[in-house]
Write a protein that holds these residues in place. Structure first.
Motif, mmCIF file in Angstrom:
data_model
loop_
_atom_site.group_PDB
_atom_site.id
_atom_site.type_symbol
_atom_site.label_atom_id
_atom_site.label_comp_id
_atom_site.label_asym_id
_atom_site.label_seq_id
_atom_site.Cartn_x
_atom_site.Cartn_y
_atom_site.Cartn_z
ATOM 1 N N HIS A 115 2.613 8.004 -6.209
ATOM 2 C CA HIS A 115 3.393 7.463 -5.084
ATOM 3 C C HIS A 115 2.630 7.417 -3.758
ATOM 4 O O HIS A 115 3.046 6.725 -2.840
ATOM 5 C CB HIS A 115 4.651 8.319 -4.857
ATOM 6 C CG HIS A 115 5.477 8.495 -6.088
ATOM 7 N ND1 HIS A 115 6.392 7.568 -6.493
ATOM 8 C CD2 HIS A 115 5.479 9.486 -7.032
ATOM 9 C CE1 HIS A 115 6.959 7.976 -7.628
ATOM 10 N NE2 HIS A 115 6.421 9.137 -7.968
ATOM 11 N N PHE A 116 1.554 8.203 -3.646
ATOM 12 C CA PHE A 116 0.945 8.395 -2.318
ATOM 13 C C PHE A 116 -0.585 8.377 -2.358
ATOM 14 O O PHE A 116 -1.198 8.695 -3.379
ATOM 15 C CB PHE A 116 1.364 9.770 -1.742
ATOM 16 C CG PHE A 116 2.848 9.945 -1.607
ATOM 17 C CD1 PHE A 116 3.549 9.237 -0.630
ATOM 18 C CD2 PHE A 116 3.550 10.813 -2.444
ATOM 19 C CE1 PHE A 116 4.936 9.395 -0.492
ATOM 20 C CE2 PHE A 116 4.931 10.975 -2.318
ATOM 21 C CZ PHE A 116 5.628 10.259 -1.332
ATOM 22 N N ASN A 117 -1.184 8.060 -1.203
ATOM 23 C CA ASN A 117 -2.591 8.409 -0.955
ATOM 24 C C ASN A 117 -2.564 9.821 -0.386
ATOM 25 O O ASN A 117 -1.986 10.039 0.690
ATOM 26 C CB ASN A 117 -3.215 7.489 0.099
ATOM 27 C CG ASN A 117 -3.226 6.053 -0.358
ATOM 28 O OD1 ASN A 117 -3.560 5.778 -1.505
ATOM 29 N ND2 ASN A 117 -2.815 5.148 0.523
ATOM 30 N N ASN A 128 10.762 6.349 -1.562
ATOM 31 C CA ASN A 128 11.203 5.377 -2.576
ATOM 32 C C ASN A 128 12.657 4.965 -2.413
ATOM 33 O O ASN A 128 13.018 3.844 -2.732
ATOM 34 C CB ASN A 128 11.012 5.944 -3.992
ATOM 35 C CG ASN A 128 9.535 6.038 -4.348
ATOM 36 O OD1 ASN A 128 8.683 5.604 -3.573
ATOM 37 N ND2 ASN A 128 9.226 6.601 -5.500
ATOM 38 N N SER A 175 0.839 -1.203 0.000
ATOM 39 C CA SER A 175 0.000 0.000 0.000
ATOM 40 C C SER A 175 0.878 1.259 0.000
ATOM 41 O O SER A 175 1.994 1.261 0.522
ATOM 42 C CB SER A 175 -0.941 -0.010 1.201
ATOM 43 O OG SER A 175 -0.189 0.206 2.350
ATOM 44 N N LYS A 176 0.328 2.305 -0.592
ATOM 45 C CA LYS A 176 1.086 3.563 -0.698
ATOM 46 C C LYS A 176 1.081 4.302 0.646
ATOM 47 O O LYS A 176 0.087 4.243 1.380
ATOM 48 C CB LYS A 176 0.426 4.470 -1.733
ATOM 49 C CG LYS A 176 0.435 3.945 -3.159
ATOM 50 C CD LYS A 176 -0.221 5.017 -4.006
ATOM 51 C CE LYS A 176 -0.598 4.564 -5.374
ATOM 52 N NZ LYS A 176 -1.384 5.573 -6.086
#
Ligand code: 8YV
Length: 326
Positions: free
Chosen positions: A23-25, A312, A2-3
């Motif tokens: 890359h993100f929620n 990352n 999960s992000k």
């Protein structure tokens, strides 16, 4: 996998959100709502990271309520909203956004100094009020800029960029005061001479403040310092609210102790000390020194890239507490 969850605390250019999205929620705030401290803590406690604007507090109280948090990336070069030692204790990485704004901010500092010295907004207001009926020889007589002496307090990257403009573009004599003296090659590059703070205040025709805010720098310019300045001198603050004692400045402007001032930042902004608003010899701007589209976008992208690199690759581009990463 999960992000990570991140919050982007204020409205930002959509390009920055698009850059972050893979890359993100993201919890964004494109409606640009202001948060109370409780709302801020409640929102931040859900996040792994935050893209902050340089105004949200990240201190012991906030950090103890946010055990998941791993990084806060300021979109500003100033980071007086961060308690960096507390962030280090909580193993939260802190980053700021230097360099990308240096030249744009220096342009503005110089522009504000010139507008202040040459009484540009006073003249504009006179026309807008409908008061201009005939020309006069001594109309809005201002202070000379070219060939005069510029005093810069805070000789970091932005201070040096202002010095280069002054020395190379306007034939000004540049004197500066800083916590530490610059290396000789840097002094030569901006033709600047190191002096004490008192000497700077006593001899400069124009004083520009570019010093970062810290408790020690609070009221770097107060009544005592204003009293040292020439009655013909001008003062410009593009650093942070609180570097100048705004009440003392209003008094100095009203009594003619100094000729004029230009302020882009204010104690307790966006509130402005009411006595300042009645000073005709004051140029006011709403904290916009870095505000061009390409610069503000560059700042947002740098903050975004700090978050992306951290999650990352485990490193950041502009760390304030690199010890947390090692
Ligand atoms: C920012 C600034 O635009 O970078 C800084 O420290 O003061 C400005 O350039 C502003 O703080 C963004 O919130």
């Amino acid at each position: 996998m999960s992000k990570p969850n991140i919050i982007v605390t204020r409205h930002v250019y959509p390009e920055a959100l698009d850059h972050l999205a893979p890359h993100f929620n993201i919890t964004d705030n494109q409606a640009d709502k202001s948060y109370s401290l409780d709302e801020w803590i409640a929102l931040l406690s859900q996040q792994d990271g935050a893209l902050t604007m340089g105004i949200e507090p990240v201190n012991e109280q906030v950090l103890s309520a946010c055990p998941k948090l791993r990084i806060c990336a300021n979109l500003s070069v100033g980071y007086n909203n961060f308690d960096v030692p507390a962030m280090t204790r909580h193993k939260v990485v802190a980053t700021n956004a230097p360099d990308v704004l240096t030249e744009t901010t220096a342009d503005f500092g110089f522009a504000l100094m010139m507008a202040t010295a040459r009484r540009i907004t006073e003249g504009e207001n006179y026309i807008r009020r409908g008061d201009w009926h005939k020309w006069k020889l001594d109309f809005f007589c201002g202070a000379e800029v070219h060939g005069s002496t510029l005093g810069i307090i805070g000789m970091g990257r932005i201070g040096q960029a202002i010095a280069r403009r002054a020395a190379h573009g306007f034939g000004m004599k540049v004197i500066y005061h800083n916590r530490s003296r610059l290396a000789l090659d840097k002094e030569a590059d901006c033709k600047a001479q190191y002096v004490s703070k008192a000497e700077l205040l006593q001899t400069a025709d124009h004083v520009v403040l570019v010093v970062p805010y810290s408790k020690e720098a609070h009221h770097t310019i107060g009544a005592a310092e204003l009293a040292l300045m020439k009655p013909t001198a001008t003062l410009v603050n593009i650093a942070r609210g609180g570097i100048v004692d705004d009440a003392a400045l209003a008094q100095a402007l009203q009594s003619g102790q100094i000729a004029a001032a230009g302020l882009d930042v204010f104690e307790g902004e966006p509130k402005v000390h009411p006595d300042l608003l009645t000073c005709h010899n004051l140029v006011l701007t709403p904290h916009i020194a870095s505000s061009t589209k390409s610069t503000r976008l560059g700042m947002a992208m740098l903050a975004a890239n700090n978050l992306i690199s951290f999650f990352n690759e485990g490193h950041v581009l502009t760390p304030l507490n690199p010890e947390v990463l090692s």
